[in-house]
Design a protein around this motif. Sequence first.
Motif, short mmCIF file in Angstrom:
data_model
loop_
_atom_site.label_atom_id
_atom_site.label_comp_id
_atom_site.label_asym_id
_atom_site.label_seq_id
_atom_site.Cartn_x
_atom_site.Cartn_y
_atom_site.Cartn_z
N VAL A 159 0.77 -1.20 -0.08
CA VAL A 159 0.01 0.19 0.01
C VAL A 159 0.89 1.52 0.01
O VAL A 159 0.76 2.21 -0.91
CB VAL A 159 -0.92 0.07 1.30
CG1 VAL A 159 -1.60 1.33 1.58
CG2 VAL A 159 -1.93 -1.16 0.99
N TRP A 160 2.08 1.35 0.75
CA TRP A 160 2.84 2.39 0.81
C TRP A 160 3.44 2.84 -0.25
O TRP A 160 3.28 3.81 -0.86
CB TRP A 160 3.98 2.17 1.86
CG TRP A 160 5.21 3.01 2.00
CD1 TRP A 160 4.96 4.32 1.66
CD2 TRP A 160 6.28 2.77 2.43
NE1 TRP A 160 6.19 4.95 2.06
CE2 TRP A 160 7.01 4.12 2.47
CE3 TRP A 160 7.09 1.67 2.93
CZ2 TRP A 160 8.35 4.45 2.94
CZ3 TRP A 160 8.31 1.90 3.24
CH2 TRP A 160 9.03 3.08 3.19
N ASN A 162 2.32 1.80 -3.42
CA ASN A 162 1.28 2.13 -4.49
C ASN A 162 1.11 3.48 -4.45
O ASN A 162 1.06 4.27 -5.08
CB ASN A 162 0.29 1.14 -4.25
CG ASN A 162 -0.94 1.57 -5.34
OD1 ASN A 162 -0.74 1.16 -6.41
ND2 ASN A 162 -1.85 2.38 -4.80
N ASN A 163 0.71 3.93 -3.08
CA ASN A 163 0.40 5.25 -2.91
C ASN A 163 1.36 6.25 -3.20
O ASN A 163 1.20 7.48 -3.79
CB ASN A 163 0.03 5.39 -1.40
CG ASN A 163 -1.62 4.76 -0.92
OD1 ASN A 163 -2.44 4.62 -1.82
ND2 ASN A 163 -1.72 4.44 0.21
N ASN A 187 -10.01 8.17 -8.62
CA ASN A 187 -9.98 7.78 -7.09
C ASN A 187 -11.35 8.12 -6.69
O ASN A 187 -11.99 7.36 -5.70
CB ASN A 187 -9.02 8.48 -6.39
CG ASN A 187 -8.62 8.18 -5.08
OD1 ASN A 187 -8.29 7.02 -5.09
ND2 ASN A 187 -8.74 8.79 -4.03
N GLU A 218 -4.54 8.96 4.20
CA GLU A 218 -4.11 8.31 2.89
C GLU A 218 -4.75 9.32 2.08
O GLU A 218 -4.08 9.74 0.84
CB GLU A 218 -4.66 6.81 2.80
CG GLU A 218 -4.05 6.26 1.41
CD GLU A 218 -4.89 4.94 1.05
OE1 GLU A 218 -4.04 4.12 1.64
OE2 GLU A 218 -5.70 4.82 0.51
N SER A 221 -3.29 12.83 1.99
CA SER A 221 -2.04 12.89 1.37
C SER A 221 -2.21 13.08 -0.17
O SER A 221 -1.19 13.65 -0.75
CB SER A 221 -1.06 11.33 1.81
OG SER A 221 -0.86 11.72 3.18
N ILE A 222 -3.01 12.12 -0.99
CA ILE A 222 -3.27 12.31 -2.27
C ILE A 222 -3.67 13.49 -2.77
O ILE A 222 -3.19 13.86 -3.90
CB ILE A 222 -4.04 11.00 -2.86
CG1 ILE A 222 -3.69 9.60 -2.41
CG2 ILE A 222 -4.65 11.28 -3.83
CD1 ILE A 222 -2.45 9.21 -3.05
N PHE A 266 2.78 8.40 3.70
CA PHE A 266 2.21 7.43 3.26
C PHE A 266 2.48 6.03 4.37
O PHE A 266 1.99 5.06 4.09
CB PHE A 266 2.76 7.36 1.85
CG PHE A 266 1.88 8.02 0.89
CD1 PHE A 266 0.51 7.93 0.97
CD2 PHE A 266 2.52 9.04 -0.09
CE1 PHE A 266 -0.30 8.72 0.04
CE2 PHE A 266 1.86 9.61 -0.83
CZ PHE A 266 0.38 9.76 -0.86
#
Length: 330
Positions: A159-160, A162-163, A187, A218, A221-222, A266
């Motif tokens: 996940v880390w 990928n984000n 998203n 998350e 952050s995006i 992340f």
Amino acid sequence: MDVDAYVVARTAEWARLEELAARRRLSGPESDELVRLYQRAATSLSVVQSASPDPALVGRLSSLVARARSAVTGAHTPAWRDLARFFAVVFPTAVWRARWWVAGAAGASAAVAVAAGAWVAADPTVAATITPPEGVRQFRREFVDYYSEHPHGAFAFSVWTNNAWVAAQCLLTGISLLFPLWVLLQNALNVGVSGGLLAREGGLGTFFSYILPHGMLELTSIFVAAGAGLRLGWAWVAPGRRTRATALGVEGRAMAAVALGLVPVFAVAGTIEGFVTPSGLWSPVKLAIGALALGGFLAYVGVLGSRGARAGETGDLLADEGAAELPWAG
């Protein structure tokens, strides 16, 4: 020579030299004063070495002259100080200056997600085009199992990375203005459709209990990555009083600061998604952990970022090495 009288006469200027040598930034007159006091201290060191056997005094003066020489010649500060400055000033200031772009990205994404979710939940025809009625229950099981079907550590790391990759794409392609918007749209639609499908089966509580603990930090952050990327693109469109090259340079280096600073953020979000979201903790506890992580990040940016902006910082990753701007009038 009376060494004690000599030391008393020079103590004030040595203290002033120590003060100037410890500062990170100096004005023009202060820089001239630093050089002048350094030269006088170097002379004093020679005098003391030849006239005094006191090793403590010689050691003190030698240390002072060495620090002043480093300040005069522009020696680099230790790496840990640069790292501390990055997280205390550069990164939060870069995020703070992009806050309205971040807020816009968050608001638009929330509107799209809610609209898509409400449409899917209310219209069986729309839901049927996504998955057949009997597939909704299967989707609910898959949604829950997704967070626990892999080892927690491996899942958190996946996940880390990928984000971080998604954020990097938003930042690196921000000058186009289009790609960050496309990432945000995809998203928001994914989140909204998932929520809408679960809502049709009375699983809206399940949706929020699994998406929010990690999603609060998350998704924020995006939004930060997308907002910083859009700010960079807008600097090309409307550079203001700066030239386009100067605007892109400053905002590009601030964007790089955001990219680096989001890596540990992340990591925290991935850890929550890998270990907290699928855990057997009571849902309010999981939500409280997610809210605490988000609140800590927002407080960190709000306090340190606003302070940096008021001090004239821009979030420029290489502010000390950037080119000087030409003066302008008007």
